[in-house]
Scaffold this active site. Structure first.
Site, PDB file in Angstrom:
ATOM      1  N   LYS A  87      48.287 -47.644  50.301  1.00 25.61           N
ATOM      2  CA  LYS A  87      48.487 -48.701  51.313  1.00 25.61           C
ATOM      3  C   LYS A  87      47.259 -48.735  52.223  1.00 25.61           C
ATOM      4  CE  LYS A  87      52.492 -50.242  53.975  1.00 25.61           C
ATOM      5  NZ  LYS A  87      53.699 -49.762  54.670  1.00 25.61           N
TER       6      LYS A  87
HETATM    7  O1  G3P Z   1      56.614 -52.101  56.122  1.00 27.34           O
HETATM    8  C1  G3P Z   1      56.196 -52.434  57.407  1.00 27.34           C
HETATM    9  C2  G3P Z   1      57.214 -52.021  58.365  1.00 27.34           C
HETATM   10  O2  G3P Z   1      57.342 -50.634  58.367  1.00 27.34           O
HETATM   11  C3  G3P Z   1      57.095 -52.536  59.724  1.00 27.34           C
HETATM   12  O3  G3P Z   1      58.388 -52.707  60.142  1.00 27.34           O
HETATM   13  O4  G3P Z   1      60.219 -52.933  61.704  1.00 27.34           O
HETATM   14  O5  G3P Z   1      58.182 -51.587  62.328  1.00 27.34           O
HETATM   15  O6  G3P Z   1      58.061 -54.068  62.186  1.00 27.34           O
HETATM   16  P1  G3P Z   1      58.729 -52.828  61.679  1.00 27.34           P
END
Ligand code: G3P
Length: 217
Positions: A87
Site C-alpha cells: 500500500k
Molecule cells: O482504508 C482506509 C480506511 O482505513 C480509512 O478509513 O474510517 O479512517 O476514514 P477511516
C-alpha cells in the site's frame, strides 16, 4: 464485488472469514496502532498472522515517503507473504514507486486517493488497486460516492484494469451504493458487512415459522 475488512484486529478478521464472504484485508498505520502493534518486527509478524487467517489479498502500508525508502520497504513487505499487496500513498514519489513495483510484478494499492485525477494517475502507473476514501470525503461535505462513480467512468472509458477499492466505508449503505456504482471492492468495518444481514421481516418471519413448527411438533 469483493469484500475486504478494514482492520488489524485478528478476532474481527477471523469472524469475517468464518462468515465465508471475506476476500481480503486492508490495514493502515492507524489501524495497527489501534491494536497496539508497534515496532517494525511486530508489525511484520502481524501481517503474516493476518495472511494466515484469510485467503485473499492483504494490504500492508509503507511508512517511507521517498522513492528509495518506499521501494525498500515495499519489497520487504512483498517478500513476507504472497498475499501481501504493497500500500503506497498517492504522492509523487509514491506514483514513481507504484510504476517501479508494477514493472517488477509486485502488486500495489494506491491509498489516500481523494480525486478522480489522482485515481487516473494511479491507474496509469499500473496500481493493482486504487483506494478512494469515501467516508473521509463525506466528513467534509463532499460526496464520496460521486468520486467512485467518476473513477468507474474513467476506468471504463479506457479499460484500465486497476480495481476500484472503495475505502473509508463506514456503513452498510456505503457498501450497497458502491455495489450499484460498480466498485470492484469495498473495505469497511465488520459492522458494514453484517449490516447487510439485517431485515426486521426476516426476524419476524423466522419467529413465526419456528412458532408454527412448534405447534405441530
Ligand atoms: O482504508 C482506509 C480506511 O482505513 C480509512 O478509513 O474510517 O479512517 O476514514 P477511516
Amino acid at each position: 464485488m469483493k469484500f475486504f475488512i478494514d482492520t488489524a484486529n485478528l478476532d474481527q478478521i477471523r469472524e469475517a472469514q468464518d462468515l465465508g464472504v471475506l476476500d481480503g484485508v486492508t490495514t493502515n498505520p492507524s489501524l495497527m496502532a489501534k491494536e497496539g502493534i508497534t515496532g517494525r518486527n511486530n508489525i511484520l509478524k502481524h501481517y503474516v498472522d493476518i495472511c494466515e487467517i484469510v485467503d485473499g489479498d492483504v494490504s500492508a502500508e509503507v511508512i517511507a515517503t521517498d522513492f528509495d525508502g518506499i521501494v525498500k520497504e515495499g519489497e520487504q513487505l512483498a517478500d513476507l507473504h504472497e498475499q501481501i499487496v504493497v500500500k503506497v500513498p498517492m504522492i509523487k514519489e509514491g506514483v514513481k514507486a507504484i510504476k517501479y513495483f508494477t514493472d517488477k510484478g509486485i502488486r500495489t494499492n494506491c491509498t489516500l486517493v481523494f480525486s478522480a485525477g489522482q485515481a487516473l494517475l494511479a491507474a496509469k502507473a499500473g496500481a493493482t488497486y486504487v483506494s478512494p476514501f469515501i467516508g473521509r470525503l463525506d466528513d467534509i461535505s463532499t460526496d464520496g460516492l460521486n468520486l467512485i462513480a467518476e473513477i468507474r467512468l474513467i476506468y471504463d472509458n479506457y479499460g484500465f484494469e486497476t480495481e476500484i477499492l472503495a475505502a473509508s466505508v463506514r456503513h452498510t449503505m456505503h457498501v450497497l451504493e458502491c455495489a450499484k456504482i460498480g466498485a470492484d471492492v469495498m473495505t469497511g468495518p465488520l459492522s458494514s458487512i453484517e449490516g447487510l444481514l439485517k431485515h426486521p421481516l426476516t426476524d419476524i418471519g423466522l419467529e413465526k415459522f419456528l412458532a408454527d413448527y412448534k405447534k405441530g411438533n
